[in-house]
Scaffold this active site. Sequence first.
Site, PDB file in Angstrom:
ATOM      1  N   HIS A 206     -10.546  -6.156  -2.154  1.00  0.00           N
ATOM      2  CA  HIS A 206     -11.590  -5.850  -1.158  1.00  0.00           C
ATOM      3  C   HIS A 206     -12.721  -5.102  -1.870  1.00  0.00           C
ATOM      4  O   HIS A 206     -12.643  -3.899  -2.089  1.00  0.00           O
ATOM      5  CB  HIS A 206     -11.029  -4.981  -0.026  1.00  0.00           C
ATOM      6  CG  HIS A 206     -10.004  -5.666   0.802  1.00  0.00           C
ATOM      7  ND1 HIS A 206     -10.296  -6.774   1.578  1.00  0.00           N
ATOM      8  CD2 HIS A 206      -8.688  -5.426   0.990  1.00  0.00           C
ATOM      9  CE1 HIS A 206      -9.199  -7.164   2.206  1.00  0.00           C
ATOM     10  NE2 HIS A 206      -8.208  -6.371   1.859  1.00  0.00           N
TER      11      HIS A 206
ATOM     12  N   ASN B  64       2.066  -5.278  -3.067  1.00  0.00           N
ATOM     13  CA  ASN B  64       0.658  -5.584  -2.773  1.00  0.00           C
ATOM     14  C   ASN B  64      -0.109  -4.294  -2.507  1.00  0.00           C
ATOM     15  O   ASN B  64       0.385  -3.406  -1.804  1.00  0.00           O
ATOM     16  CB  ASN B  64       0.632  -6.466  -1.504  1.00  0.00           C
ATOM     17  CG  ASN B  64      -0.714  -7.074  -1.187  1.00  0.00           C
ATOM     18  OD1 ASN B  64      -1.325  -7.724  -2.038  1.00  0.00           O
ATOM     19  ND2 ASN B  64      -1.180  -6.886   0.037  1.00  0.00           N
TER      20      ASN B  64
ATOM     21  N   GLU C 178      -6.236 -10.708  -0.989  1.00  0.00           N
ATOM     22  CA  GLU C 178      -7.057 -10.440   0.206  1.00  0.00           C
ATOM     23  C   GLU C 178      -8.534 -10.388  -0.165  1.00  0.00           C
ATOM     24  O   GLU C 178      -9.295  -9.562   0.342  1.00  0.00           O
ATOM     25  CB  GLU C 178      -6.637  -9.118   0.861  1.00  0.00           C
ATOM     26  CG  GLU C 178      -5.166  -9.052   1.199  1.00  0.00           C
ATOM     27  CD  GLU C 178      -4.738  -7.770   1.909  1.00  0.00           C
ATOM     28  OE1 GLU C 178      -5.617  -7.016   2.373  1.00  0.00           O
ATOM     29  OE2 GLU C 178      -3.530  -7.527   1.991  1.00  0.00           O
TER      30      GLU C 178
ATOM     31  N   ASP D 125     -12.297 -10.338  -0.606  1.00  0.00           N
ATOM     32  CA  ASP D 125     -13.584 -10.434   0.089  1.00  0.00           C
ATOM     33  C   ASP D 125     -14.556  -9.490  -0.596  1.00  0.00           C
ATOM     34  O   ASP D 125     -14.170  -8.471  -1.157  1.00  0.00           O
ATOM     35  CB  ASP D 125     -13.489 -10.210   1.607  1.00  0.00           C
ATOM     36  CG  ASP D 125     -12.854  -8.902   2.035  1.00  0.00           C
ATOM     37  OD1 ASP D 125     -12.592  -8.037   1.187  1.00  0.00           O
ATOM     38  OD2 ASP D 125     -12.617  -8.738   3.249  1.00  0.00           O
TER      39      ASP D 125
ATOM     40  N   GLU E 107       0.810  -1.232   0.000  1.00  0.00           N
ATOM     41  CA  GLU E 107       0.000   0.000   0.000  1.00  0.00           C
ATOM     42  C   GLU E 107       0.841   1.278   0.000  1.00  0.00           C
ATOM     43  O   GLU E 107       0.653   2.152   0.847  1.00  0.00           O
ATOM     44  CB  GLU E 107      -0.974  -0.028   1.187  1.00  0.00           C
ATOM     45  CG  GLU E 107      -1.920  -1.218   1.123  1.00  0.00           C
ATOM     46  CD  GLU E 107      -2.810  -1.371   2.365  1.00  0.00           C
ATOM     47  OE1 GLU E 107      -2.827  -0.483   3.227  1.00  0.00           O
ATOM     48  OE2 GLU E 107      -3.519  -2.401   2.455  1.00  0.00           O
TER      49      GLU E 107
HETATM   50  O1  G3I Z   1      -3.768  -7.236  18.902  1.00  0.00           O
HETATM   51  C1  G3I Z   1      -4.601  -6.250  19.492  1.00  0.00           C
HETATM   52  C2  G3I Z   1      -5.122  -6.700  20.821  1.00  0.00           C
HETATM   53  O2  G3I Z   1      -4.027  -6.859  21.689  1.00  0.00           O
HETATM   54  C3  G3I Z   1      -6.117  -5.673  21.350  1.00  0.00           C
HETATM   55  O3  G3I Z   1      -6.673  -6.111  22.537  1.00  0.00           O
HETATM   56  C4  G3I Z   1      -7.240  -5.427  20.339  1.00  0.00           C
HETATM   57  C5  G3I Z   1      -8.209  -4.361  20.776  1.00  0.00           C
HETATM   58  O4  G3I Z   1      -8.634  -3.563  19.728  1.00  0.00           O
HETATM   59  O5  G3I Z   1      -6.651  -5.016  19.144  1.00  0.00           O
HETATM   60  C6  G3I Z   1      -5.781  -5.990  18.563  1.00  0.00           C
HETATM   61  O6  G3I Z   1      -5.247  -5.494  17.384  1.00  0.00           O
HETATM   62  C7  G3I Z   1      -6.129  -5.478  16.275  1.00  0.00           C
HETATM   63  C8  G3I Z   1      -5.574  -6.401  15.194  1.00  0.00           C
HETATM   64  O7  G3I Z   1      -6.337  -6.291  14.031  1.00  0.00           O
HETATM   65  C9  G3I Z   1      -5.560  -7.864  15.643  1.00  0.00           C
HETATM   66  O8  G3I Z   1      -6.863  -8.304  15.892  1.00  0.00           O
HETATM   67  C10 G3I Z   1      -6.213  -4.054  15.755  1.00  0.00           C
HETATM   68  O9  G3I Z   1      -6.876  -3.235  16.690  1.00  0.00           O
HETATM   69  C11 G3I Z   1      -6.928  -4.013  14.439  1.00  0.00           C
HETATM   70  O10 G3I Z   1      -6.795  -2.706  13.891  1.00  0.00           O
HETATM   71  C12 G3I Z   1      -6.307  -5.005  13.492  1.00  0.00           C
HETATM   72  O11 G3I Z   1      -7.020  -4.946  12.258  1.00  0.00           O
HETATM   73  C13 G3I Z   1      -6.360  -5.519  11.158  1.00  0.00           C
HETATM   74  C14 G3I Z   1      -6.095  -4.453  10.106  1.00  0.00           C
HETATM   75  O12 G3I Z   1      -5.503  -5.055   8.973  1.00  0.00           O
HETATM   76  C15 G3I Z   1      -5.181  -3.381  10.624  1.00  0.00           C
HETATM   77  O13 G3I Z   1      -4.816  -2.482   9.637  1.00  0.00           O
HETATM   78  C16 G3I Z   1      -7.262  -6.584  10.584  1.00  0.00           C
HETATM   79  O14 G3I Z   1      -7.365  -7.656  11.523  1.00  0.00           O
HETATM   80  C17 G3I Z   1      -6.682  -7.116   9.260  1.00  0.00           C
HETATM   81  O15 G3I Z   1      -7.626  -7.943   8.643  1.00  0.00           O
HETATM   82  C18 G3I Z   1      -6.370  -5.963   8.335  1.00  0.00           C
HETATM   83  O16 G3I Z   1      -5.769  -6.466   7.172  1.00  0.00           O
HETATM   84  C19 G3I Z   1      -5.427  -5.506   6.161  1.00  0.00           C
HETATM   85  C20 G3I Z   1      -4.197  -6.022   5.454  1.00  0.00           C
HETATM   86  O17 G3I Z   1      -3.164  -6.280   6.384  1.00  0.00           O
HETATM   87  C21 G3I Z   1      -3.720  -5.037   4.392  1.00  0.00           C
HETATM   88  N1  G3I Z   1      -4.785  -4.704   3.468  1.00  0.00           N
HETATM   89  C22 G3I Z   1      -6.043  -4.279   4.086  1.00  0.00           C
HETATM   90  C23 G3I Z   1      -6.533  -5.293   5.105  1.00  0.00           C
HETATM   91  C24 G3I Z   1      -7.871  -4.908   5.677  1.00  0.00           C
HETATM   92  O18 G3I Z   1      -7.790  -3.735   6.409  1.00  0.00           O
END
Ligand code: G3I
Length: 305
Positions: free
Chosen positions: A206, A170, A235, A237, A127
């Site tokens: 996405h 990516n 990715e 969906d 990105e």
């Molecule tokens: O790990 C912490 C945890 O310790 C905490 O208690 C909890 C409370 O909010 O947060 C947890 O972290 C979260 C993490 O996912 C793991 O679950 C983050 O807040 C959350 O922001 C994070 O979201 C991820 C996101 O990327 C972040 O940018 C999504 O799961 C993940 O699916 C998403 O994936 C991205 C790709 O990497 C890149 N392309 C876009 C895609 C969708 O956004």
Amino acid sequence: ASTLGASAAASGRYFGTAVAASHLGEAQYASTLDTEFNAVTPENEMKWDATESTQGVFTYSAADQIVAHAQAQNMKIRGHTLVWYSQLPGWVSGLSASALQSAMDNHITSLMTHYKGKIYAWDVVNEAFQDGGSGARRSSPFQDKLGDGYIEHAFRTARAADPNAKLCYNDYNIDGINAKSTAVYNMVKDFKARGVPIDCVGFQGHFNSASPMTSDYQANLQRFADLGVDVQITELDVAGSGTAQADSYTKVVQACMAIQRCTGITVWGITDKYSWRSSDTPLLFDGNYSKKPSYTAVLNALNGT
Ligand code: G3I
């Protein structure tokens, strides 16, 4: 064939999913993963904030869990992601340019060395381009302090660290032909012309009503493949439900199947209940792990039926 992975494998492709280490202990999650998929991408566990939240201190335990599971099941693994503006620990943005360069090199080399020989493809840079019509690079500590050259530097560092891993760029909203995808296209073309090591481009996929799959999708993937790189849907969906969602999935899978260098497809999660955008119900299995119409659509498209 009767599963996603086996059906993709029949044409030499893989069918993968994003996986979270924290769910591997859930029996239905693991059994659906192991039955249906032959590739995984750690959803968050290999990102910078998860692996190097303190400079120079590397934490691999969650990612190692996914890698061990995948290896035991003979699944391909996509490494996601080495250099990204998001999920970046605060210390990175406080560094001077020269310290940032060293930290980026060390991060790439450390992760790729730890997983050397185990990763099919790495999302080396994720990105890096802005949305909208400008085709410009996105502001990030890397872009702002190191300039445009940080991307090729990252790819050269990555090639040296694990010469057998495929190295991908990516991004999202590059699925159709538009200013952003053309900016990425021009970068890849330039890299190929100058011998900068790049092997693949990941198209996140996405899709929702604001950024739908467009009729030039296959043509866009093809123009990248024609540059001499593999293309992967990384990715996928699709927001929605029922026939409309299933039809979009069909079109995406058919486009990949029509392109020789489209080597595989990854959906961004197994079940709607754990999707990063769960309320869009964007995946192939519902919250009870029942197969949705979108599942059948994908299976049929992989089998050409
Ligand atoms: O790990 C912490 C945890 O310790 C905490 O208690 C909890 C409370 O909010 O947060 C947890 O972290 C979260 C993490 O996912 C793991 O679950 C983050 O807040 C959350 O922001 C994070 O979201 C991820 C996101 O990327 C972040 O940018 C999504 O799961 C993940 O699916 C998403 O994936 C991205 C790709 O990497 C890149 N392309 C876009 C895609 C969708 O956004």
